[in-house]
Design a protein around this motif. Sequence first.
Motif, mmCIF file in Angstrom:
data_model
loop_
_atom_site.group_PDB
_atom_site.id
_atom_site.type_symbol
_atom_site.label_atom_id
_atom_site.label_comp_id
_atom_site.label_asym_id
_atom_site.label_seq_id
_atom_site.Cartn_x
_atom_site.Cartn_y
_atom_site.Cartn_z
ATOM 1 N N ARG A 174 33.631 -8.812 -0.048
ATOM 2 C CA ARG A 174 32.572 -8.162 -0.845
ATOM 3 C C ARG A 174 33.128 -7.640 -2.167
ATOM 4 O O ARG A 174 32.507 -7.775 -3.214
ATOM 5 N N LEU A 175 34.308 -7.051 -2.108
ATOM 6 C CA LEU A 175 34.935 -6.530 -3.327
ATOM 7 C C LEU A 175 35.275 -7.662 -4.285
ATOM 8 O O LEU A 175 35.114 -7.528 -5.506
ATOM 9 N N GLN A 176 35.748 -8.782 -3.729
ATOM 10 C CA GLN A 176 36.059 -9.934 -4.584
ATOM 11 C C GLN A 176 34.808 -10.418 -5.309
ATOM 12 O O GLN A 176 34.862 -10.758 -6.497
ATOM 13 N N LYS A 177 33.683 -10.457 -4.581
ATOM 14 C CA LYS A 177 32.427 -10.887 -5.197
ATOM 15 C C LYS A 177 32.021 -9.919 -6.308
ATOM 16 O O LYS A 177 31.583 -10.339 -7.388
ATOM 17 N N LYS A 178 32.153 -8.599 -6.051
ATOM 18 C CA LYS A 178 31.808 -7.616 -7.077
ATOM 19 C C LYS A 178 32.694 -7.773 -8.306
ATOM 20 O O LYS A 178 32.233 -7.676 -9.446
ATOM 21 N N VAL A 179 33.992 -8.010 -8.064
ATOM 22 C CA VAL A 179 34.924 -8.196 -9.180
ATOM 23 C C VAL A 179 34.527 -9.422 -9.996
ATOM 24 O O VAL A 179 34.511 -9.393 -11.234
ATOM 25 N N MET A 180 34.162 -10.526 -9.311
ATOM 26 C CA MET A 180 33.748 -11.741 -10.021
ATOM 27 C C MET A 180 32.474 -11.518 -10.825
ATOM 28 O O MET A 180 32.349 -11.996 -11.957
ATOM 29 N N ASP A 181 31.521 -10.755 -10.235
ATOM 30 C CA ASP A 181 30.280 -10.454 -10.961
ATOM 31 C C ASP A 181 30.568 -9.630 -12.211
ATOM 32 O O ASP A 181 30.000 -9.883 -13.283
#
Length: 410
Positions: A60-67
Amino acid sequence: MVLSAKHKDELNCAIADYLKSSGYIEAYNHFVQEADVPSDKANDKKFNGLLEKKWTSVLRLQKKVMDLESKVTETVKEYEGGPTKRERSSDNWIPRPPERYCLTGHRMPISRVIFHPVYNVMVSASEDGSIKVWDYESGDFERTLKGHTDAVNDIAFESSGKTLASCSSDLTIRLWDFVGFECIKTMHGHDHTVSSVRFVPTGDFLVSASRDKSIKVWEVSTGYCTKTLVGHREWVRVAAVSPDGKLIASGSNDHTIRIWEIATKECKVELREHDHVVECVSWAPEGCTAHINEAIQAENPRAAKSDGPFLVSGSRDKTIKVYDVSTGSCIISLIGHDNWVRQAIFHPSGKMIVSCADDKTLRVWDFKNRRCTKTIAAHEHFVTCLDFHKSGPYVITGSVDQLCKVWECR
């Protein structure tokens, strides 16, 4: 990365729990022995499912970072691609993300947002029955105007900004002193929801549209209805007064736009270009004539120039159309929104059109080339209204998500 002894022990216990719960008993026994995991800790319930939880949280954190990285990239492109300070001209100002302020306070969908013609304040109206005043430069809330007993559907200032008009589903129109912030008149006359209200440029009269299928003209000083225009077959959603104060353009659920002469109450033109409810109409500013003629001749070089007046409309058929009222013809159609178009207005320079829709976007259109040049994902829900400041670099939007947003233009 080096783990502390405590974190290393917790990780070992979490791995042991995962191996055991997944049925890898042989691997579990070898791991517990080699990692020297105490049996009491290996069976401690606080480690149940811990490894899976940590893993999914990392994803989830990786997705937020990518966003966030994509937003940063977009913002960098906006700044690098936009005009420099030396080149920047108000004629080319367009709203750019992210929003400068997000204003919260309304408890139901926003129905209208407008700038004050003089002061650095904006006003929002909502289905919660309230009208709120905000400082758009600081993002501060200033005050609430209360009086309506049902949804406030529209608001409008007279040219000096001293008087605000509002209309409501409570069947009334109210006039507010914008100096003392008090209701100075309540006007009754419509038999159903009042959906639109506008001042004539002189400020002496007010025009309203209603679900009772009529348009009324009111004398501001007395609050009396002086004219009633009848002709639409369904709910009249919107009525807009031309810059010279002589004409009214009205849009209706009957899919038509009618052009009325105020002095005679006569319907001069009926425009039937839309295939669904007409949600909005707006007159072109005076400086728009040359740009519209360029757009006409770009498509047909032999076309004669026109002095207008010109009108833009938006509809539930998802299209935006521009009309030459003098000939009663549609001269430009803009297609791109994926849902009902809720508002479409000309850029103050007259070179572009800005629109918002139930597809949750705010869009900028180069009408000369019939294309959308900018799309902003403005809100999490339907975008119901917008306004473009006449002289400052600001756009405001309102939405069903109960938020008003202030966008800076560059």
